[in-house]
Structure formats: C-alpha cells, structure tokens
Design an enzyme around this catalytic site. Sequence first.
Site, short mmCIF file in Angstrom:
data_model
loop_
_atom_site.label_atom_id
_atom_site.label_comp_id
_atom_site.label_asym_id
_atom_site.label_seq_id
_atom_site.Cartn_x
_atom_site.Cartn_y
_atom_site.Cartn_z
CE LYS A 35 45.04 43.40 41.14
NZ LYS A 35 43.89 43.98 40.52
CD GLN B 60 41.18 45.00 43.02
OE1 GLN B 60 42.25 45.22 42.45
NE2 GLN B 60 40.58 43.83 42.96
CG ASP C 87 42.23 45.53 35.37
OD1 ASP C 87 42.94 44.54 35.56
OD2 ASP C 87 41.56 46.07 36.25
N1 LIG Z 1 40.26 45.87 38.43
C1 LIG Z 1 40.07 44.55 38.66
N2 LIG Z 1 39.30 44.16 39.67
C2 LIG Z 1 39.12 42.82 39.89
C3 LIG Z 1 39.78 41.86 39.08
C4 LIG Z 1 40.58 42.31 38.02
O1 LIG Z 1 41.17 41.52 37.23
N3 LIG Z 1 40.71 43.67 37.84
N4 LIG Z 1 39.67 40.50 39.39
C5 LIG Z 1 39.17 40.11 40.70
C6 LIG Z 1 40.16 40.20 41.82
N5 LIG Z 1 41.56 39.90 41.48
C7 LIG Z 1 42.30 40.87 40.93
O2 LIG Z 1 42.07 42.03 41.03
C8 LIG Z 1 42.17 38.69 41.90
C9 LIG Z 1 41.45 37.67 42.45
C10 LIG Z 1 42.11 36.53 42.95
C11 LIG Z 1 43.47 36.43 42.90
C12 LIG Z 1 44.23 35.28 43.49
O3 LIG Z 1 45.41 35.15 43.27
N6 LIG Z 1 43.57 34.45 44.28
C13 LIG Z 1 44.21 33.37 45.00
C14 LIG Z 1 43.44 33.08 46.27
C15 LIG Z 1 43.38 34.25 47.18
C16 LIG Z 1 42.55 34.05 48.44
O4 LIG Z 1 42.85 33.18 49.24
O5 LIG Z 1 41.59 34.83 48.59
C17 LIG Z 1 44.23 32.12 44.14
O6 LIG Z 1 43.33 31.95 43.29
O7 LIG Z 1 45.13 31.31 44.33
C18 LIG Z 1 44.18 37.43 42.33
C19 LIG Z 1 43.54 38.55 41.83
C20 LIG Z 1 38.00 41.03 41.06
N7 LIG Z 1 38.35 42.39 40.91
#
Ligand SMILES: Nc1nc2c(c(=O)[nH]1)N[C@@H](CN(C=O)c1ccc(C(=O)N[C@@H](CCC(=O)O)C(=O)O)cc1)CN2
Length: 284
Positions: A53, A97, A120
């Site tokens: 982020k 988070q 969020d």
């Molecule tokens: N406060 C929050 N917590 C969580 C959220 C949220 O939206 N707000 N969502 C998820 C985690 N998340 C963001 O926080 C998130 C998850 C995945 C990705 C991402 O880009 N993933 C990559 C792969 C990454 C890897 O290899 O692990 C992809 O899909 O290409 C971004 C953000 C839970 N918590």
Amino acid sequence: MTAQILDGKATAAAIKSELAVRVAALKERGVVPGLGTVLVGDDPGSRWYVNGKHKDCAEVGIASIQRELPATATQQDVEDVVRELNADPACTGYIVQLPLPKGLDQNTVLELMDPDKDADGLHPTSLGRLALGIQGPLPCTPLGIVELLRRHQVEIDGAEVVVIGRGVTVGRSIGLLLTRRSENATVTLCHTGTRDLAYHLRKADIVIAAAGVPHLVKPADVKPGAAVLDVGVSRSEGKIVGDVHPGVAEVAGWISPNPGGVGPMTRAMLLNNIVEAAERRADG
Ligand SMILES: Nc1nc2c(c(=O)[nH]1)N[C@@H](CN(C=O)c1ccc(C(=O)N[C@@H](CCC(=O)O)C(=O)O)cc1)CN2
C-alpha cells in the site's frame, strides 16, 4: 472456449496513472493526500500487503503514514493509535490491516475510526451509507471487482451474480454494490450453509469466489461464457491457490488470474478512496 483474462495488474496500473494526475492537480491546490495504515502483529502476509500500500502511495504521490504495533499490543494500544490518526490533519484516510491478532476486538476498533477517514469502506457508517445509497467510501475489493468488470466491458446490468463467501471484506458488501441501480445485477450470496452450490453456480453469468477453499469452483459447475473472478487465497508450497479450478478457463468467457486479478485492483481502489476523499474535502 478459452476465457479472456480480466487483467487486474494492467488495469490497476492504468488506474494508478489516472490517480497520479488527480493527485498532481490536488497538490497544485495545496492539498497533499495522505494514507495511514495500522499494522498490528507480525503476520508476514499482512506486512506484505501494508508495504504494498505504501509502495503504491509513493507511485502516485500520496503521502504515507505508517503505524506499527507488536503482537503483544493491547486493545487500548490499538485504540490510542486510531484516536491519533483520527486527529492527524495530514491523514486524509487510513486503514487498520485485517485480521487483527487474536484477542483484539476488531469491530470496536473499526467503530472507533472517524468514518470520514475510513479509507477501506468497512466502517459501520460507510457500510450503512452504502446500504442507504448515500455517497461515501466503498469497500476496496468489491469496488475493484466492479471496476475490473467495467473496464473489460463485461455486462453487469441484469446479470445473475453468484458470490461465494460471507466475509466482511468481500461477500457481505458486494451484493450491496452490485444491486445498486447503477449496476443493476441480481445477486445470490452462497456460503458454507448453502445446500447445493453447483445449482446456483450453473445459473450465474458472473461468479465471485471468495471462500478461501482451494479449487471450490469446478469446470462442470460453470455456465459456458460466464465471467469468473477468483478472490480466494489459500497457500500451498508458498504459492497462491485460488478458489477456482484451472479447468474453468476452458469453460468461462472471462476469468481473473490469481495472483494478478482482484488483488492489485483492491490496492488501486484504496488509493482511489483516498484521492476521492481529498478531492471532496478540497471542494468543500
Ligand atoms: N483493512 C483491510 N484488510 C484486509 C483487506 C482490505 O481490503 N482491508 N484485504 C485483504 C488483504 N489485502 C489488502 O489489505 C490485499 C490482499 C491481496 C492483495 C494482492 O495484491 N495480492 C496479489 C498476490 C500477493 C501474494 O502473492 O500474496 C495478487 O492478487 O496479485 C492486495 C491486498 C485482507 N485484509
């Protein structure tokens, strides 16, 4: 049939370029948008997401405010940081988070956030505003899914959508988003209590799989030509395994890769929420 790719990585990159232009315009008006993050504990996945982020913020010119607490932090410690960010004028909006370490009360923390600083869209007031059709920040993953579909010209209006999973970041709120008049879809929310998942899936024009169950969505259950979005994250030997069986790509019309689909869109939509909040404030 081989499905066309709903490319979240490329789409997020395009959105970030657009946001960088809006951030530059805000800076010309003397406004510097700032994103705050609260990370509690030492979960490597959560740390990776939070670091991502801040990397995104640097790319588009948004200022970063990082707050970290150890896994031993008390409820009071977390609430103190939330109060501090509520009062910080440099912080346009922030996120806590999720999930928080065991023993901390997530809902109490979310409720304590200033709803006008909820980046969020997960604050009870933001979800209430969404239900009532009042403008406010929208949850990032659902918003990212809608934007990904729109930018690939996948028809949402009138579509039968099946969502799998009732978690707070995706399943609970995406129905509210997709059933607004502007999206106009019909949404069925399936979960572990659903008796016949395949029955629902076979009717779906759009499938949103956010259950966290590896390969739950099988090729035989998907309507030919459907758009399938894989939001599930399980891990095996260090690699992500999504909720969608790879064979679905032979049946579906559209498929989001995982990684590289909805994840990058979630990150882009967080930046979007910050820029929108800064613009709203600058416009008075
Ligand atoms: N406060 C929050 N917590 C969580 C959220 C949220 O939206 N707000 N969502 C998820 C985690 N998340 C963001 O926080 C998130 C998850 C995945 C990705 C991402 O880009 N993933 C990559 C792969 C990454 C890897 O290899 O692990 C992809 O899909 O290409 C971004 C953000 C839970 N918590």
